[in-house]
Design a protein around this motif. Structure first.
Motif, mmCIF file in Angstrom:
data_model
loop_
_atom_site.group_PDB
_atom_site.id
_atom_site.type_symbol
_atom_site.label_atom_id
_atom_site.label_comp_id
_atom_site.label_asym_id
_atom_site.label_seq_id
_atom_site.Cartn_x
_atom_site.Cartn_y
_atom_site.Cartn_z
ATOM 1 N N ASN A 66 47.867 40.489 52.594
ATOM 2 C CA ASN A 66 47.390 41.517 51.661
ATOM 3 C C ASN A 66 45.867 41.648 51.689
ATOM 4 N N SER A 122 52.397 53.622 45.707
ATOM 5 C CA SER A 122 52.476 52.561 44.704
ATOM 6 C C SER A 122 51.079 52.205 44.224
ATOM 7 N N LEU A 141 45.917 43.486 41.956
ATOM 8 C CA LEU A 141 45.647 42.412 42.905
ATOM 9 C C LEU A 141 44.639 41.416 42.347
ATOM 10 N N VAL A 179 49.385 39.610 44.953
ATOM 11 C CA VAL A 179 49.910 40.779 44.248
ATOM 12 C C VAL A 179 50.444 40.327 42.895
ATOM 13 N N GLU A 225 53.298 45.441 40.955
ATOM 14 C CA GLU A 225 53.468 46.642 41.768
ATOM 15 C C GLU A 225 54.195 47.693 40.941
ATOM 16 N N TYR A 238 48.966 48.847 42.932
ATOM 17 C CA TYR A 238 49.040 47.392 42.998
ATOM 18 C C TYR A 238 47.931 46.773 42.151
ATOM 19 N N THR A 257 42.702 47.026 40.820
ATOM 20 C CA THR A 257 43.869 47.851 41.146
ATOM 21 C C THR A 257 43.613 48.633 42.427
#
Length: 253
Positions: free
Chosen positions: A13, A38, A42, A28, A31, A40, A52
């Motif tokens: 990621n 999408s 993080l 993550v 989600e 995410y 985000t």
């Protein structure tokens, strides 16, 4: 015995982190689906900054493509991702064939070497897996023009014999964009035109004298021989054949 090999580190990621200011691995946290993509949440593995990231699939747009195959040209609309960059020389698949982009235009018809799809007004492409080779066929004092479609990697050799229209023709010369060859090999996609001559009839092309046989051997008319050899008649010490009507000299006593 210890294993000195170091294990490779895999980072998952990876994306830009606002805290580190560089690409880093992320965890993550959450989600959430949003439209065609999408969102995410993080957490950076390095500085633990939480942020985000929104990921959306690019929107497909229709671009007019002028597809040319020999003398035939059609205009079709092809779906392309709006953020895709089109380059001259790009090859793509469409309608069970390969095509190469040879022109990209803006909406004002200005040519570019590359352009993002959302700004493309039209693109031109030519069939890339099959090419058209133009022919000039000469029979006596008369010449005709024709063309054939072959695979782009087909090889032609000047001086060889090829079949066309149910007849055998001799490749007299091959013209490329930079010159003409009368003995070399040229791949089909580099050929501008092939010049074909009607080959001589067999009875007109039979070498008779040792000199004619040697010349025919060098020219490849008796097969491909990179190292010509003397005919058997000359190897055995037999006298050379005399030309008809030529007076032979007598030896003096």
């Amino acid at each position: 015995m210890e294993d000195d090999s170091s294990e490779e580190e895999f980072v998952e990621n990876v994306t830009d982190c606002p805290g580190c200011g560089q690409p880093c691995g992320h965890e993550v946290l959450r989600e959430r689906k949003a439209g065609s993509g999408s969102n995410y949440l993080l957490k950076c593995d390095e500085c633990e900054h939480i942020h985000t990231v929104q990921i959306r699939e690019p929107r497909p747009i229709k671009i007019p493509f002028l597809l040319s195959e020999g003398a035939n040209t059609v205009l079709v609309d092809i779906d392309v991702d709006e953020d895709e960059v089109l380059h001259i020389g790009d090859i793509f698949e469409y309608s069970d064939a390969s095509w190469e982009i040879n022109r990209v235009e803006t909406r004002t018809a200005n040519s570019r070497t590359k352009l993002v799809a959302s700004k493309v007004g039209r693109a031109n492409a030519i069939r890339s897996d099959v090419v058209m080779v133009r022919l000039t066929l000469t029979r006596g004092e008369f010449s005709d023009s024709d063309s054939i479609f072959v695979e782009r990697e087909t090889m032609y050799k000047a001086g060889s014999i090829m079949e066309h229209g149910g007849e055998r023709w001799k490749i007299r010369a091959i013209h490329t964009g930079t010159g003409r060859t009368m003995s070399g090999r040229v791949v089909a996609h580099d050929i501008k035109r092939i010049y074909l001559h009607e080959p001589p009839r067999p009875e007109e092309n039979i070498p008779k004298t040792p000199r004619e046989r040697r010349q025919a051997w060098k020219e490849g008319r008796l097969g491909d021989n990179p190292n010509p050899v003397l005919p058997d008649a000359e190897k055995s010490g037999k006298p050379k054949q005399q030309r008809p009507g030529r007076r032979q000299k007598k030896k003096r006593l």
